[in-house]
Write a protein that holds these residues in place. Structure first.
Motif, PDB file in Angstrom:
ATOM      1  N   UNK A   8       0.836  -1.214   0.000  1.00  0.00           N
ATOM      2  CA  UNK A   8       0.000   0.000   0.000  1.00  0.00           C
ATOM      3  C   UNK A   8       0.864   1.255   0.000  1.00  0.00           C
ATOM      4  N   UNK A   9       1.873   1.271   0.868  1.00  0.00           N
ATOM      5  CA  UNK A   9       2.753   2.437   0.933  1.00  0.00           C
ATOM      6  C   UNK A   9       3.494   2.682  -0.364  1.00  0.00           C
ATOM      7  N   UNK A  10       3.885   1.598  -1.025  1.00  0.00           N
ATOM      8  CA  UNK A  10       4.608   1.732  -2.286  1.00  0.00           C
ATOM      9  C   UNK A  10       3.704   2.325  -3.370  1.00  0.00           C
ATOM     10  N   UNK A  11       2.452   1.872  -3.427  1.00  0.00           N
ATOM     11  CA  UNK A  11       1.532   2.401  -4.439  1.00  0.00           C
ATOM     12  C   UNK A  11       1.234   3.873  -4.177  1.00  0.00           C
ATOM     13  N   UNK A  12       0.963   4.215  -2.927  1.00  0.00           N
ATOM     14  CA  UNK A  12       0.660   5.607  -2.605  1.00  0.00           C
ATOM     15  C   UNK A  12       1.847   6.509  -2.915  1.00  0.00           C
ATOM     16  N   UNK A  13       3.041   6.114  -2.467  1.00  0.00           N
ATOM     17  CA  UNK A  13       4.212   6.962  -2.697  1.00  0.00           C
ATOM     18  C   UNK A  13       4.582   7.019  -4.169  1.00  0.00           C
ATOM     19  N   UNK A  14       4.442   5.889  -4.888  1.00  0.00           N
ATOM     20  CA  UNK A  14       4.749   5.892  -6.315  1.00  0.00           C
ATOM     21  C   UNK A  14       3.824   6.807  -7.096  1.00  0.00           C
ATOM     22  N   UNK A  15       2.531   6.755  -6.781  1.00  0.00           N
ATOM     23  CA  UNK A  15       1.575   7.624  -7.460  1.00  0.00           C
ATOM     24  C   UNK A  15       1.789   9.083  -7.091  1.00  0.00           C
ATOM     25  N   UNK A  16       2.008   9.356  -5.806  1.00  0.00           N
ATOM     26  CA  UNK A  16       2.193  10.750  -5.388  1.00  0.00           C
ATOM     27  C   UNK A  16       3.457  11.342  -6.003  1.00  0.00           C
ATOM     28  N   UNK A  17       4.511  10.535  -6.065  1.00  0.00           N
ATOM     29  CA  UNK A  17       5.748  11.042  -6.658  1.00  0.00           C
ATOM     30  C   UNK A  17       5.534  11.387  -8.129  1.00  0.00           C
ATOM     31  N   UNK A  18       4.838  10.511  -8.845  1.00  0.00           N
ATOM     32  CA  UNK A  18       4.587  10.777 -10.266  1.00  0.00           C
ATOM     33  C   UNK A  18       3.697  11.994 -10.450  1.00  0.00           C
ATOM     34  N   UNK A  19       2.662  12.120  -9.613  1.00  0.00           N
ATOM     35  CA  UNK A  19       1.767  13.267  -9.731  1.00  0.00           C
ATOM     36  C   UNK A  19       2.457  14.559  -9.317  1.00  0.00           C
ATOM     37  N   UNK A  20       3.379  14.478  -8.350  1.00  0.00           N
ATOM     38  CA  UNK A  20       4.139  15.669  -7.963  1.00  0.00           C
ATOM     39  C   UNK A  20       4.964  16.186  -9.134  1.00  0.00           C
ATOM     40  N   UNK A  21       5.554  15.252  -9.892  1.00  0.00           N
ATOM     41  CA  UNK A  21       6.391  15.652 -11.017  1.00  0.00           C
ATOM     42  C   UNK A  21       5.575  16.258 -12.152  1.00  0.00           C
TER      43      UNK A  21
END
Length: 599
Positions: free
Chosen positions: A317-330
């Motif tokens: 769960x943490x990996x999906x949330x952080x992966x998506x947030x990182x991509x959306x931040x960029x």
């Protein structure tokens, strides 16, 4: 009443109900068998949505006659050679699909191995009626007819042909997304619904091409790439921009080791990643591929194999949330490209009204909007000779010159429309910004940064304000006093139906305290039990940000407008407000010229 053994045929039909619920289930199982057989091309043909018949043909390794006979026996499979269920690497593994289908329909299997002889096996509702040589190309053809024809209790619960077709189509699409190295064809009543050529491999480039072919090129143009690797797990795929959203969650394509899943953990992680980027009734469009070691995931959870369990669910769960947030931040200030397209499509040329025939052309929107009389930086001569329909203060106001537009991505502010929309100019485009939506996002990001660094600073009210609520709503607020204090909102109970507000987050400035408390009570009613502390704080912060933002209808100076634009350019997610709506629209100069027939 005595206990008795059920007949074998009835046992098989009961067992089949767990595996084959509808035509889509049968089609899915047969396509998965084709994938496990190493097929390069798979063709699916449906009749009446699959209710009357379906056929799956592949060019895989095929089966010899003795293997065909074994394939229709329950729990006979070639996919567990060592009997190890802890590291399943194939799509199927139980050996239930073919016998289950054969027990509730007429199943025909025709197969041939490379260099071998073709063979056909026919099973009619659990009875073998034909076992003979047949002419066949290498591979396997499975035909299913009369699904549940002899089980009327099940057949009457099938939906319409259109609904069953939609379910089959969805299953095939998802399997095709996960396997770009395989060509797929789907036909229904002579019409070809899918025609996906085989791609070279499963590389990111091939996956992107397959996703664009299935979901649409617009999705690829309105999505950001996700790529994160951590502790032997790899997350890749595309995540749609928050402004590219849907009203249902059917457009979330999730895969674990190339297996399509509909897992609550993964769906919840996606929802958590978009928590403060979308309205509650909107859903993101994503296609995510999670690769994990085979012994890290258990796919033997549900007969349909659409639910999985992980050794470390919190890590996933943490990996999906952080992966998506990182991509959306960029993604920065990006917003959906369809927003500008829709805006341009809404422009309609209108005949010139007689009253203005001698004067300069003015749009109908401007004539109907009193707020159009807002300051313009560097007003051209056109706006210094306005007809009497406009307030004289508009023409008389001449603010300081604006900076050159080419210096900034969102350009330089040129004015304000309806005291709600900022108009800015770049070197090659016109930018229109929704001031409330943009400021709402900026305020939320400030609150999130402050929250990450500790408690949000608060500002005491000169006089504490008492907010009356019903007893249940007041109780919800009272139960969350410590969490609200972390966000800079200091409240106390004042009897069973009232709340005293002593301080509000400093960054909100003067806000509607009563409206804020009432909305927070509603938020806690909807999400208080379902969300964890962090997610509850995010939801509350979003509501506070909305109340503390510049409102539509407020006149801004050019300096204030430019300050808002500059902060948007450096703030993550500023392309959409907290509810997923776009904060700005870009109208290219070339598109504007087309509107006026200059191109």
């Amino acid at each position: 009443m005595t206990i008795q053994r059920l007949p074998e045929t009835l046992i098989n039909r009961i067992a089949a109900g767990e595996v084959v619920e509808r035509p889509a289930s049968a089609a899915k199982e047969l396509v998965e068998n084709a994938l496990d057989a190493g097929a390069h091309h798979i063709r699916v043909v449906l009749r009446n949505g699959g209710i009357d018949g379906l056929e799956v043909a592949d060019d895989g390794i095929g089966m010899a006659a003795d293997q065909l006979r074994l394939a229709i026996e329950r729990h006979a499979t070639s996919k567990l050679p060592d009997g190890d269920l802890s590291a399943i690497a194939t799509m199927g593994f139980r050996g239930e699909a073919l016998p289950s289908i054969g027990s509730v329909a007429t199943l025909s299997l025709t197969s041939r191995t490379a260099g071998g002889e073709g063979w056909e096996l026919l099973v009619d509702n659990g009875r073998i009626t034909a076992d003979r040589p047949a002419s066949a190309a290498p591979g396997t053809v499975a035909r299913v007819e009369g699904l549940f024809a002899q089980v009327p209790a099940r057949r009457k619960f099938l939906k319409s042909a259109r609904s069953e077709l939609a379910a089959c189509h969805d299953h095939i699409r998802r399997l095709a997304m996960a396997n770009p190295q395989v060509g797929f064809v789907l036909e229904h009543e002579g019409r070809r619904l899918l025609n996906l050529p085989r791609l070279p491999d499963q590389s990111p480039a091939s996956s992107l091409a397959r996703l664009a072919a299935i979901i649409g090129a617009d999705f690829a143009g309105n999505a950001v790439a996700v790529d994160l690797e951590r502790d032997g797990l790899h997350l890749a795929g595309l995540a749609g921009l928050p402004t590219w959203n849907r009203g249902v969650a059917d457009h979330q394509y999730l895969f674990v080791n190339r297996r399509p899943v509909r897992d609550r953990l993964l769906v919840g992680a996606v929802r958590g990643a978009y928590q403060d980027l979308l309205a509650r009734d909107r859903h993101p469009v994503v296609a995510l591929f999670l690769q994990v070691p085979h012994d890290f995931v258990d796919v033997n959870v549900h007969p349909a194999k659409t639910e999985v369990r992980f050794q470390d669910a919190a890590m996933v769960r943490g990996m999906i949330v952080s992966g998506l947030r990182r991509a959306l931040d960029e993604a920065g200030i990006r917003a959906s490209t369809q927003v500008a397209t829709s805006a341009l499509a809404a422009f309609v040329a209108e005949p010139q009204p007689p009253a203005f025939a001698a004067g300069p052309p003015i749009s109908a929107f401007a004539r109907q909007s009193p707020g159009f009389a807002s300051p313009l930086a560097e007003p051209p001569r056109l706006f210094t000779e306005l007809p009497p329909a406009f307030p004289p203060a508009f023409a008389a106001h001449t603010p300081a010159p604006a900076p050159p537009p080419q210096q900034f991505p969102l350009g330089a502010a040129r004015g304000q429309i309806a005291a709600t929309y900022i108009v800015a100019e770049t070197e090659d485009a016109l930018i229109i910004v929704d001031q409330h939506a943009a400021h709402e996002r900026l305020t939320l990001e400030r609150m999130n940064r402050a929250l990450a660094g500790g408690a949000v600073p608060s500002q005491a009210l000169l006089a504490p304000e008492v907010v009356e609520l019903d007893e249940i709503a007041a109780g919800r607020i009272a139960a969350r006093v410590p969490e609200l204090a972390e966000l800079g909102l200091e409240v106390e109970t004042f009897g069973p139906t009232a709340i005293i507000v002593r301080a509000t987050p400093a960054m909100l400035g003067a806000c509607d305290v009563r409206g804020l408390i009432a909305d927070l009570a509603d938020d806690l009613a909807a999400f208080g039990k379902a969300l964890g502390l962090k997610e509850r704080l995010d939801a509350v912060a979003a509501t506070m940000a909305c109340h503390g933002s510049v409102r539509a209808g407020r006149h801004l100076s050019v300096t204030e407008m430019n300050a808002l634009l500059r902060e948007m350019e450096i703030t993550p997610h500023s392309g959409q407000c907290n509810h997923g709506r776009p904060t700005w629209v870009r109208l290219a100069k070339t598109d504007i010229e087309k509107l006026f027939g200059r191109r």
